[in-house]
Design an enzyme around this catalytic site. Structure first.
Site, short mmCIF file in Angstrom:
data_model
loop_
_atom_site.label_atom_id
_atom_site.label_comp_id
_atom_site.label_asym_id
_atom_site.label_seq_id
_atom_site.Cartn_x
_atom_site.Cartn_y
_atom_site.Cartn_z
N ARG A 174 37.85 57.78 48.79
CA ARG A 174 38.03 56.32 48.88
C ARG A 174 39.49 55.99 48.57
O ARG A 174 40.06 56.48 47.61
CB ARG A 174 37.09 55.60 47.91
CG ARG A 174 35.63 55.79 48.29
CD ARG A 174 34.67 55.04 47.41
NE ARG A 174 33.29 55.38 47.76
CZ ARG A 174 32.22 54.97 47.11
NH1 ARG A 174 32.36 54.18 46.04
NH2 ARG A 174 31.01 55.32 47.49
N ARG A 211 37.84 55.35 38.52
CA ARG A 211 38.10 54.90 39.89
C ARG A 211 39.16 55.81 40.49
O ARG A 211 40.36 55.64 40.23
CB ARG A 211 38.56 53.44 39.88
CG ARG A 211 38.54 52.77 41.25
CD ARG A 211 39.13 51.37 41.16
NE ARG A 211 38.32 50.48 40.36
CZ ARG A 211 37.36 49.69 40.83
NH1 ARG A 211 37.09 49.70 42.12
NH2 ARG A 211 36.68 48.89 40.04
N GLU A 216 28.98 50.92 36.33
CA GLU A 216 28.06 51.45 37.33
C GLU A 216 28.09 52.98 37.41
O GLU A 216 29.15 53.59 37.50
CB GLU A 216 28.41 50.89 38.71
CG GLU A 216 27.53 51.44 39.84
CD GLU A 216 28.15 51.21 41.21
OE1 GLU A 216 27.92 52.06 42.08
OE2 GLU A 216 28.85 50.20 41.39
N SER A 267 23.72 53.48 42.37
CA SER A 267 23.43 52.33 43.22
C SER A 267 22.41 52.76 44.25
O SER A 267 22.53 53.84 44.83
CB SER A 267 24.73 51.87 43.90
OG SER A 267 24.51 50.71 44.67
N ARG A 291 31.71 60.34 38.16
CA ARG A 291 31.89 59.30 37.16
C ARG A 291 30.93 59.44 35.97
O ARG A 291 31.20 58.94 34.87
CB ARG A 291 31.74 57.91 37.81
CG ARG A 291 32.07 56.78 36.86
CD ARG A 291 31.78 55.41 37.44
NE ARG A 291 32.79 55.01 38.40
CZ ARG A 291 32.86 53.77 38.90
NH1 ARG A 291 31.98 52.86 38.53
NH2 ARG A 291 33.80 53.45 39.76
#
Length: 420
Positions: free
Chosen positions: A258, A273, A345, A348, A385
């Site tokens: 990403r 991130r 988070e 998901s 993460r």
């Protein structure tokens, strides 16, 4: 794409969905207008084609002296047919653009609003009282020899890293445990390609508002995936599936990429991130009527994994404006991060109903043998993460970190100790 028949029959519901997302409800009327214009263009072209065909038959039976005039009339009709076909093609393109502009219709009960308008469904586990000033995951990772951000930046730039020693084993253990749990629950493990064609990325809905998050290899016209949801969604594109024995479930293990465009200065410390990470992603093809139940199962499997790493977390019902274009509903599980004094988070799971499958041409046969559009769902089962939550929640006063019992067989030790 959403079901065009549903839009025709329930335009008010689609407008309400747009409003709850914070999107323009007028796009619904633009779609209906484009649909009407396309149908009118098809009708006009069909009528002219029929006239042209009938006129051609008359020419063959016409008297010799009448043929020149009739041939001229036929040529005029032929030109009109070509012009009508151009209009038909343009109307098809306009309809497709208007259709793709509207995100999935949100499920009943989804909270309206944006990123901050989620609803907390449940909080699990107690926030730890460490009894000392906690260190953040980067400080712990470096002192334990698990993580090297400095050399990651030297080799690849900011937001890249090396997982080293037990850090690598910790990630591999997480992902192996996730795959084991997935297989035990009927998932087929998959290691998919991480480069995909534009039509697959587009079909999953990732080339919309957040296209700038995706790495694109221009020379090859291929995209690096941010989740194995993308190649798994494309795996059965253009196919008719056999769902007579229930949903088809896959668990994809892949590296993910990403760009994190627009997040400058946000979560730049450590591995919360980053530009590259590994993940096990669950992906399901199901009948639309089974999708809601499958969504709840995905959430339950995520919760099993979170229980295995022994961290406190909460489950949230994500608000409509934060769903992304493909999802009709999304549940996130957020783990407590002691040094940030907040939940972040970790997982998901989304019910995408028929939105992706309609774009990708994935269908199944109903009880009458008629092809119908399938539903797709996805959910995170483990990712890099998670190391953040493990290190921070299981740290001890002497700077060591306790390894969750479920991961000990993979890591090879029950305590990670600072380097001497």
């Amino acid at each position: 794409m959403i079901d065009l028949k549903f839009v025709r029959e329930n335009p008010a519901a689609v407008r309400d969905s747009q409003r709850s997302r914070g999107e323009n409800p007028d796009l619904v009327d633009a779609l209906l207008e484009a649909d009407a214009q396309r149908r009118a263009a098809i009708s006009a072209a069909d009528q002219l084609r029929a006239e042209h065909k009938s006129h051609g038959k008359l020419i063959g039976r016409a008297a010799k002296e009448d043929r020149p005039a009739m041939l001229a009339q036929g040529a005029e009709l032929s030109a009109k047919v070509k012009a009508a076909e151009v209009e038909e093609t343009a109307a098809e393109a306009a309809l497709d653009a208007a259709h793709r502009a509207i995100p999935n219709v949100v499920e009943d009960g989804v909270p309206a609003g944006g990123e901050d308008n989620f609803i907390v469904l449940e909080t699990v586990g107690d926030i730890p009282d460490l009894g000392f000033e906690p260190k953040d995951h980067l400080t712990l990772g470096e002192s334990l020899g698990l993580l090297d951000m400095e050399r990651g930046a030297k080799v690849s730039g900011s937001r890249f890293y090396f997982l080293t020693g037990y850090g690598a084993l910790l990630q591999l253990g997480l992902l192996q445990l996730a795959i084991q749990k997935a297989v035990a629950n009927g998932f087929t493990p998959m290691i998919p390609p991480v480069l995909v064609r534009p039509e697959v990325m587009q079909g999953t809905g990732f080339l919309g508002a957040h296209a700038d998050e995706i790495y694109h290899l221009e020379e090859d016209d291929l995209y690096l995936v941010g989740t194995s949801e993308v190649p798994l969604a494309g795996y059965h594109s253009g196919e008719i599936l056999d769902l007579s024995n229930g949903p088809m479930r896959y668990a994809g293990w892949s590296s993910c990429f990403r760009r994190e465009a627009g997040s400058y200065g946000k979560d730049t410390r450590g591995i919360i991130r980053v530009h590259q990470f590994d993940k096990v992603e669950m992906f399901i093809y199901a009948r639309p009527e089974d999708a809601v139940a499958e969504h709840r199962r995905l959430l339950a499997w995520e919760r099993e994994m979170l229980a295995a790493i022994e961290v406190p977390y909460r489950v949230i019902d994500v608000a409509a404006g934060d769903l992304g274009s493909s999802a009709a509903r999304k549940f996130d599980c957020e783990a407590w991060v002691p040094t940030q004094q907040t939940y972040r988070e970790l997982t998901s799971t989304s019910n995408c109903t028929t939105f992706q499958a309609r774009r990708l041409g994935v269908r199944y046969r109903d009880e009458n043998g008629k092809p119908q559009v399938a539903a797709t769902l996805n959910g995170t089962l483990a990712t890099t993460r998670w190391i953040v939550a493990i290190l921070e929640n299981h740290q001890q006063a002497d700077g060591s970190v306790r390894v969750p019992q479920a991961l000990v067989p993979f890591v090879g030790t029950d305590v990670l100790k600072p380097k001497g």
